[in-house]
Design an enzyme around this catalytic site. Structure first.
Site, PDB file in Angstrom:
ATOM      1  N   SER A   1      -0.983  -7.969  10.820  1.00  4.48           N
ATOM      2  CA  SER A   1      -2.155  -8.406  11.582  1.00  4.48           C
ATOM      3  C   SER A   1      -1.930  -9.810  12.158  1.00  4.48           C
ATOM      4  O   SER A   1      -1.110 -10.586  11.639  1.00  4.48           O
ATOM      5  CB  SER A   1      -3.379  -8.391  10.671  1.00  4.48           C
ATOM      6  OG  SER A   1      -3.130  -9.205   9.555  1.00  4.48           O
TER       7      SER A   1
ATOM      8  N   ARG B   1       0.813  -1.224   0.000  1.00  2.43           N
ATOM      9  CA  ARG B   1       0.000   0.000   0.000  1.00  2.43           C
ATOM     10  C   ARG B   1       0.841   1.265   0.000  1.00  2.43           C
ATOM     11  O   ARG B   1       0.413   2.295  -0.494  1.00  2.43           O
ATOM     12  CB  ARG B   1      -0.929   0.003   1.216  1.00  2.43           C
ATOM     13  CG  ARG B   1      -1.947  -1.108   1.081  1.00  2.43           C
ATOM     14  CD  ARG B   1      -2.843  -1.162   2.284  1.00  2.43           C
ATOM     15  NE  ARG B   1      -3.230  -2.546   2.496  1.00  2.43           N
ATOM     16  CZ  ARG B   1      -3.582  -3.042   3.655  1.00  2.43           C
ATOM     17  NH1 ARG B   1      -3.594  -2.287   4.727  1.00  2.43           N
ATOM     18  NH2 ARG B   1      -3.917  -4.310   3.761  1.00  2.43           N
TER      19      ARG B   1
ATOM     20  N   CYS C   1      -0.316   0.282  16.044  1.00  2.07           N
ATOM     21  CA  CYS C   1      -0.480  -0.937  16.846  1.00  2.07           C
ATOM     22  C   CYS C   1      -0.411  -0.629  18.328  1.00  2.07           C
ATOM     23  O   CYS C   1      -0.800  -1.449  19.151  1.00  2.07           O
ATOM     24  CB  CYS C   1       0.575  -1.959  16.487  1.00  2.07           C
ATOM     25  SG  CYS C   1       2.201  -1.433  16.981  1.00  2.07           S
TER      26      CYS C   1
HETATM   27  P1  NAD Z   1      -1.380  -7.119   7.089  1.00  2.00           P
HETATM   28  O1  NAD Z   1      -1.291  -8.301   7.974  1.00  2.00           O
HETATM   29  O2  NAD Z   1      -2.531  -7.013   6.170  1.00  2.00           O
HETATM   30  O3  NAD Z   1      -0.075  -7.030   6.154  1.00  2.00           O
HETATM   31  C1  NAD Z   1       1.224  -7.104   6.691  1.00  2.00           C
HETATM   32  C2  NAD Z   1       2.153  -7.700   5.630  1.00  2.00           C
HETATM   33  O4  NAD Z   1       1.727  -9.034   5.329  1.00  2.00           O
HETATM   34  C3  NAD Z   1       2.173  -6.919   4.323  1.00  2.00           C
HETATM   35  O5  NAD Z   1       3.497  -6.846   3.847  1.00  2.00           O
HETATM   36  C4  NAD Z   1       1.299  -7.764   3.408  1.00  2.00           C
HETATM   37  O6  NAD Z   1       1.674  -7.676   2.054  1.00  2.00           O
HETATM   38  C5  NAD Z   1       1.506  -9.168   3.924  1.00  2.00           C
HETATM   39  N1  NAD Z   1       0.322 -10.028   3.744  1.00  2.00           N
HETATM   40  C6  NAD Z   1      -0.976  -9.624   3.679  1.00  2.00           C
HETATM   41  N2  NAD Z   1      -1.781 -10.695   3.522  1.00  2.00           N
HETATM   42  C7  NAD Z   1      -0.986 -11.783   3.500  1.00  2.00           C
HETATM   43  C8  NAD Z   1      -1.242 -13.187   3.390  1.00  2.00           C
HETATM   44  N3  NAD Z   1      -2.480 -13.656   3.260  1.00  2.00           N
HETATM   45  N4  NAD Z   1      -0.191 -14.026   3.414  1.00  2.00           N
HETATM   46  C9  NAD Z   1       1.064 -13.560   3.557  1.00  2.00           C
HETATM   47  N5  NAD Z   1       1.356 -12.235   3.665  1.00  2.00           N
HETATM   48  C10 NAD Z   1       0.353 -11.364   3.655  1.00  2.00           C
HETATM   49  O7  NAD Z   1      -1.268  -5.833   8.047  1.00  2.00           O
HETATM   50  P2  NAD Z   1      -1.462  -4.299   7.658  1.00  2.00           P
HETATM   51  O8  NAD Z   1      -2.905  -4.033   7.420  1.00  2.00           O
HETATM   52  O9  NAD Z   1      -0.482  -3.895   6.635  1.00  2.00           O
HETATM   53  O10 NAD Z   1      -1.012  -3.608   9.037  1.00  2.00           O
HETATM   54  C11 NAD Z   1      -1.875  -3.396  10.111  1.00  2.00           C
HETATM   55  C12 NAD Z   1      -1.730  -4.478  11.166  1.00  2.00           C
HETATM   56  O11 NAD Z   1      -0.384  -4.551  11.618  1.00  2.00           O
HETATM   57  C13 NAD Z   1      -2.552  -4.195  12.408  1.00  2.00           C
HETATM   58  O12 NAD Z   1      -3.136  -5.396  12.840  1.00  2.00           O
HETATM   59  C14 NAD Z   1      -1.522  -3.693  13.414  1.00  2.00           C
HETATM   60  O13 NAD Z   1      -1.870  -3.877  14.771  1.00  2.00           O
HETATM   61  C15 NAD Z   1      -0.359  -4.528  13.035  1.00  2.00           C
HETATM   62  N6  NAD Z   1       0.877  -3.943  13.529  1.00  2.00           N
HETATM   63  C16 NAD Z   1       1.496  -4.550  14.579  1.00  2.00           C
HETATM   64  C17 NAD Z   1       2.646  -4.011  15.111  1.00  2.00           C
HETATM   65  C18 NAD Z   1       3.346  -4.685  16.253  1.00  2.00           C
HETATM   66  O14 NAD Z   1       4.521  -4.381  16.496  1.00  2.00           O
HETATM   67  N7  NAD Z   1       2.718  -5.589  16.977  1.00  2.00           N
HETATM   68  C19 NAD Z   1       3.184  -2.843  14.552  1.00  2.00           C
HETATM   69  C20 NAD Z   1       2.529  -2.252  13.472  1.00  2.00           C
HETATM   70  C21 NAD Z   1       1.377  -2.826  12.965  1.00  2.00           C
END
Ligand code: NAD
Length: 498
Positions: free
Chosen positions: A226, A177, A281
């Site tokens: 996530s 994104r 997060c």
């Molecule tokens: P997301 O899980 O949708 O995506 C994260 C990454 O995973 C991206 O690079 C994406 O391309 C990849 N991805 C997406 N779907 C996938 C799949 N089915 N299989 C494999 N890879 C896949 O998360 P997002 O919407 O980009 O970010 C928001 C989330 O991240 C929220 O839940 C937030 O709480 C979390 N977050 C956590 C922390 C932490 O340190 N705990 C920090 C920042 C964000």
């Protein structure tokens, strides 16, 4: 339209898979670029470049590796405005917030300038007769990082800085994104003196992630995103013999004790609940006032503050928060607010229909405040990731403590109080990774480690701090006898028995 490809072997490489994803300007809803989604072959090319470059980089002394980060930090500061604008334009957050995103990453780069000291190991002289024992911390080889959209500068740097400082090569798979800042960071690392092939950026989606998780030459994977994907990445990486640390979603509570300074608590809730439109997060999404009187006074303070939030595009330098990242996120957040109303929570500030003149197609959601939320409701259980704060009223301290304790997530939590006994008890008993006492977003600084508990984290080593040095290195322990020629016969008991 701008085509965003990959950054492999020190150069920009156009995507060849034929698959792309649109990159939006969240404030206007316009498509401003298209990002390539890598195929297995493109990921393999990045790994081949990393594999060729890594041994020489690992053999480079740590002072020289540190100097690349000294240069990089200077470049980040010199390019701060440019990077922040690039970031805000794809993410939607305000420019000040984008600078915060960059600076929290930069601080980890400053931390790893200490790599000569951080990577020193242990030595025991005379562990046995003429025997010395020492441990080495050697790079894992090739590491990979998979990052979320919400911190497109900070989280890539949290991963690649310690990994590279430890002597590894790195493959970064950023969020599709907002992919431009990670590519720019890789360019700046080259300008800072990093050899080609040590930091490669491969854009993509699930397919690129799966290629990383199954590639035999990648030894360690760091993931932030996530919870369902974190769980998947952790399991798949482990099944493929890789070390993994995977950080997931959150639902962070802030307990407000009756003795707390309520102005301070309300201000803290505004910044922590609505900053970055709640797409953090470590955002506070649940406020837990203790006692009816505390709850009533808090709501009275919060309502006008939420109603007067200034919402705008990143070009509005007075905006408190911007839009959500995509139309899909906007629809999802609005849907969860509708659900909260259906479930019987009281929506005391309703931002669902917020519209900004001139930006009607932007992905904005106005600040929302729910009162009388209960633990059975979906809006309490689910990570909303939007500008929505839920107030759950607790009768007493134990009832308040019980809420975050029983919640699925365990990333961050805070307590606001003037009572040292309560604060100390809270910090000791709570089953959550990062705890704030009169601090709403307790993100540890670079030299401590960052990580949640429960469904917010999979794996056992955290990000940055000394944990990151451990994660990106393998320990080897050497037992050596000098002089070697001491005569003794064959020994059949364990040497320590003598
Ligand atoms: P997301 O899980 O949708 O995506 C994260 C990454 O995973 C991206 O690079 C994406 O391309 C990849 N991805 C997406 N779907 C996938 C799949 N089915 N299989 C494999 N890879 C896949 O998360 P997002 O919407 O980009 O970010 C928001 C989330 O991240 C929220 O839940 C937030 O709480 C979390 N977050 C956590 C922390 C932490 O340190 N705990 C920090 C920042 C964000």
């Amino acid at each position: 339209m701008t085509e965003i490809g990959h950054f492999i072997d020190g150069k920009h490489v156009a995507g060849t898979s034929g698959r792309t994803s649109p990159v939006y300007n969240p404030a206007t809803g316009e498509i401003q670029a298209s990002v390539s989604l890598a195929s297995d072959a493109e990921l393999a090319a990045a790994v081949a470049s990393a594999k060729a470059a890594q041994p020489k980089w690992a053999a480079t002394n740590p002072q020289r590796r540190a100097r690349v980060f000294i240069n990089f930090v200077n470049l980040l500061n010199a390019h701060m405005d440019e990077l922040a604008t690039l970031l805000s334009k794809e993410h939607g957050k305000t420019i000040e917030d984008a600078k915060g995103d960059i600076v929290r990453g930069l601080e980890v780069c400053e931390f790893v300038i200490g790599i000569p000291h951080l990577s020193k190991s242990e030595f025991t002289e005379g562990a046995g007769p003429n025997i010395d024992m020492y441990s080495l911390r050697q790079p894992v080889g090739i590491g990979a990082g998979i990052t979320p959209f919400n911190f497109p500068a900070m989280i890539p740097m949290w991963m690649f800085a310690p990994a590279i400082a430890c002597g590894n090569a790195f493959i970064l798979k950023p969020s599709e994104r907002d992919p431009s800042v990670p590519i720019r960071l890789a360019e700046l690392m080259i300008e800072a003196g990093l050899p080609a092939g040590i930091l490669n950026v491969v854009n993509g989606d699930k397919s690129a992630v799966d290629a990383i998780l199954t590639h035999p030459d990648i030894s360690a994977v760091s993931f932030v995103g996530s919870t369902p994907i974190a769980r998947y990445v952790y399991g798949t990486a482990a099944m493929n013999g890789k070390r993994a640390q995977c950080f997931g979603g959150a639902k962070n509570h802030m307990i407000i004790m009756p003795d707390a300074d309520l102005d301070q608590a309300a201000n803290a809730l505004m910044g922590a609940g609505y900053g970055s439109a709640g797409e953090r997060c470590m955002a506070i999404s649940v406020a837990v006032p203790v006692g009816e009187e505390t709850a009533n006074r808090l709501i009275e303070k919060l309502v006008p503050m939420v109603e007067s939030l200034r919402i705008g595009p990143y070009t509005d330098d007075k905006a408190d928060m911007g839009p959500l990242v995509t139309k899909e996120a906007q629809t999802r957040v609005r849907g969860l607010i509708d659900k909260g109303v259906e479930e019987g929570a009281k929506l005391v500030v309703d931002g669902r229909d917020f519209k900004l003149q001139g930006y009607e197609n932007g992905y904005f959601v106005g600040g929302c405040l729910f009162d009388h939320v209960t633990p059975e409701m979906d809006i309490y259980k689910t990570e909303i990731f939007g500008p929505v704060l839920s107030v759950v009223r607790a009768k007493n301290y134990e009832e308040a403590l019980d809420l975050p304790m029983k919640h699925e997530y365990g990333n961050g939590v805070a307590i606001f109080t003037r009572d040292g006994d309560a604060a100390r008890d809270f910090a000791s008993r709570i089953n959550i990774g990062m705890v704030g006492v009169n601090v709403p977003i307790p993100v540890p600084l670079a030299y401590h480690s960052f990580g949640g508990w429960k469904a917010s984290s999979f794996g056992d080593l955290n990000q940055h701090g000394t944990d990151s040095i451990r994660f990106w290195t393998r320990t080897k322990t050497v037992t050596a006898r000098w002089p070697s020629g001491i005569k003794s016969g064959a020994e059949f008991v364990m040497p320590t028995m003598r």
